[in-house]
Design a protein around this motif. Structure first.
Motif, PDB file in Angstrom:
ATOM      1  N   ILE A   1       0.909  -1.340  -0.029  1.00 27.41           N
ATOM      2  CA  ILE A   1       0.042   0.026   0.032  1.00 27.41           C
ATOM      3  C   ILE A   1       0.726   1.398   0.003  1.00 27.41           C
ATOM      4  O   ILE A   1       0.603   2.266  -0.739  1.00 27.41           O
ATOM      5  CB  ILE A   1      -0.985  -0.212   1.234  1.00 27.41           C
ATOM      6  N   ALA A   2       1.831   1.392   0.742  1.00 29.59           N
ATOM      7  CA  ALA A   2       2.898   2.363   1.025  1.00 29.59           C
ATOM      8  C   ALA A   2       3.501   2.690  -0.519  1.00 29.59           C
ATOM      9  O   ALA A   2       3.344   3.886  -1.034  1.00 29.59           O
ATOM     10  CB  ALA A   2       3.864   2.136   1.941  1.00 29.59           C
ATOM     11  N   ILE A   3       4.034   1.648  -0.950  1.00 24.55           N
ATOM     12  CA  ILE A   3       4.766   1.630  -2.394  1.00 24.55           C
ATOM     13  C   ILE A   3       3.842   2.072  -3.387  1.00 24.55           C
ATOM     14  O   ILE A   3       4.194   3.225  -4.379  1.00 24.55           O
ATOM     15  CB  ILE A   3       5.271   0.383  -2.873  1.00 24.55           C
ATOM     16  N   VAL A   4       2.485   1.548  -3.426  1.00 22.91           N
ATOM     17  CA  VAL A   4       1.386   2.381  -4.399  1.00 22.91           C
ATOM     18  C   VAL A   4       1.138   3.610  -3.918  1.00 22.91           C
ATOM     19  O   VAL A   4       1.110   4.525  -5.144  1.00 22.91           O
ATOM     20  CB  VAL A   4       0.120   1.228  -4.324  1.00 22.91           C
TER      21      VAL A   4
ATOM     22  N   VAL B   1       1.752   9.325  -5.987  1.00 24.07           N
ATOM     23  CA  VAL B   1       2.218  10.594  -5.580  1.00 24.07           C
ATOM     24  C   VAL B   1       3.158  11.164  -6.561  1.00 24.07           C
ATOM     25  O   VAL B   1       3.313  12.198  -7.206  1.00 24.07           O
ATOM     26  CB  VAL B   1       2.959  10.855  -4.044  1.00 24.07           C
ATOM     27  N   LEU B   2       4.111  10.103  -7.063  1.00 23.48           N
ATOM     28  CA  LEU B   2       5.222  10.639  -8.069  1.00 23.48           C
ATOM     29  C   LEU B   2       4.750  10.661  -9.394  1.00 23.48           C
ATOM     30  O   LEU B   2       4.728  11.934  -9.958  1.00 23.48           O
ATOM     31  CB  LEU B   2       6.262   9.435  -8.280  1.00 23.48           C
ATOM     32  N   LEU B   3       3.735   9.886  -9.727  1.00 29.46           N
ATOM     33  CA  LEU B   3       3.164  10.117 -11.134  1.00 29.46           C
ATOM     34  C   LEU B   3       2.031  11.383 -11.079  1.00 29.46           C
ATOM     35  O   LEU B   3       2.048  12.209 -12.190  1.00 29.46           O
ATOM     36  CB  LEU B   3       2.240   9.133 -11.481  1.00 29.46           C
TER      37      LEU B   3
ATOM     38  N   ILE C   1       3.468  19.492 -10.495  1.00 27.90           N
ATOM     39  CA  ILE C   1       3.537  20.181  -8.913  1.00 27.90           C
ATOM     40  C   ILE C   1       4.941  19.756  -8.189  1.00 27.90           C
ATOM     41  O   ILE C   1       5.046  18.491  -7.889  1.00 27.90           O
ATOM     42  CB  ILE C   1       2.324  19.585  -8.284  1.00 27.90           C
ATOM     43  N   LYS C   2       5.836  20.727  -8.149  1.00 33.55           N
ATOM     44  CA  LYS C   2       7.077  20.355  -7.513  1.00 33.55           C
ATOM     45  C   LYS C   2       6.945  19.593  -6.134  1.00 33.55           C
ATOM     46  O   LYS C   2       7.637  18.918  -5.816  1.00 33.55           O
ATOM     47  CB  LYS C   2       7.988  21.655  -7.429  1.00 33.55           C
ATOM     48  N   ALA C   3       6.024  20.319  -5.271  1.00 33.96           N
ATOM     49  CA  ALA C   3       5.981  19.702  -3.826  1.00 33.96           C
ATOM     50  C   ALA C   3       5.429  18.243  -3.873  1.00 33.96           C
ATOM     51  O   ALA C   3       5.879  17.607  -3.043  1.00 33.96           O
ATOM     52  CB  ALA C   3       4.932  20.678  -3.215  1.00 33.96           C
TER      53      ALA C   3
ATOM     54  N   CYS D   1       6.932  15.474  -1.309  1.00 26.76           N
ATOM     55  CA  CYS D   1       6.104  14.324  -0.934  1.00 26.76           C
ATOM     56  C   CYS D   1       6.786  12.903  -1.326  1.00 26.76           C
ATOM     57  O   CYS D   1       6.458  12.081  -0.478  1.00 26.76           O
ATOM     58  CB  CYS D   1       4.939  14.614  -1.454  1.00 26.76           C
ATOM     59  N   PHE D   2       7.104  12.834  -2.584  1.00 26.55           N
ATOM     60  CA  PHE D   2       7.927  11.645  -2.873  1.00 26.55           C
ATOM     61  C   PHE D   2       9.110  11.181  -2.219  1.00 26.55           C
ATOM     62  O   PHE D   2       8.970  10.058  -1.557  1.00 26.55           O
ATOM     63  CB  PHE D   2       8.098  11.827  -4.436  1.00 26.55           C
ATOM     64  N   LEU D   3       9.855  12.232  -1.669  1.00 27.41           N
ATOM     65  CA  LEU D   3      10.725  12.043  -0.779  1.00 27.41           C
ATOM     66  C   LEU D   3      10.407  11.411   0.647  1.00 27.41           C
ATOM     67  O   LEU D   3      10.797  10.601   1.228  1.00 27.41           O
ATOM     68  CB  LEU D   3      11.775  13.182  -0.729  1.00 27.41           C
TER      69      LEU D   3
END
Length: 135
Positions: A15-18, A23-25, A32-34, A39-41
């Motif tokens: 679930i966390a990886i999904v 978020v990345l996609l 959106i840079k944020a 958020c991805f980091l």
């Protein structure tokens, strides 16, 4: 590596990886840079902390001597990692003018909550599954 984890932890990791991939996609598609940076980091660090927390719990179960010091030191270590990630996001944002600082810090904090969100979703999926079986 996944064979060492319990089924619940594997479900939380999935679930966390999904959530991390979504978020990345979403950040890349919406530009959106944020989202695609902060958020991805935060989500990546949260996934790392799920694995770290599970391994710490296993060590505590199998090596019960000095439990109190191990628990506090591992807890402190995870929060130091959170602080380092927030510092890195703030530093990169200010040095390279990569978006607004407040927005990046907020989204990084939301990404760090990925563990709690995945825990909540796995419990919610589990309760719906149990509810369907009893009917």
């Amino acid at each position: 590596m996944l064979e060492y984890f319990s089924k619940d932890i594997i479900k939380m990791l999935k679930i966390a990886i999904v959530i991390t991939v979504i978020v990345l996609l979403a950040g890349v598609i919406l530009q959106i840079k944020a989202l695609y940076f902060a958020c991805f980091l935060g989500c990546l660090v949260s996934v790392f902390n799920i694995i770290s927390l599970y391994r710490d719990c296993q060590r505590i179960m199998y090596f019960p001597d000095k439990i109190k010091t191990k628990v506090y030191s591992q807890f402190f270590r995870r929060f130091v990692i959170y602080g380092i990630v927030l510092f890195i996001v703030g530093y990169i944002t200010q040095k390279y003018k990569f978006g607004k600082l407040e927005l990046n810090m907020l989204f990084c904090g939301l990404g760090l909550l990925n563990f709690k969100i995945s825990l909540y979703l796995s419990v919610m999926f589990k309760s719906k599954k149990i509810g369907d079986d009893t009917v």
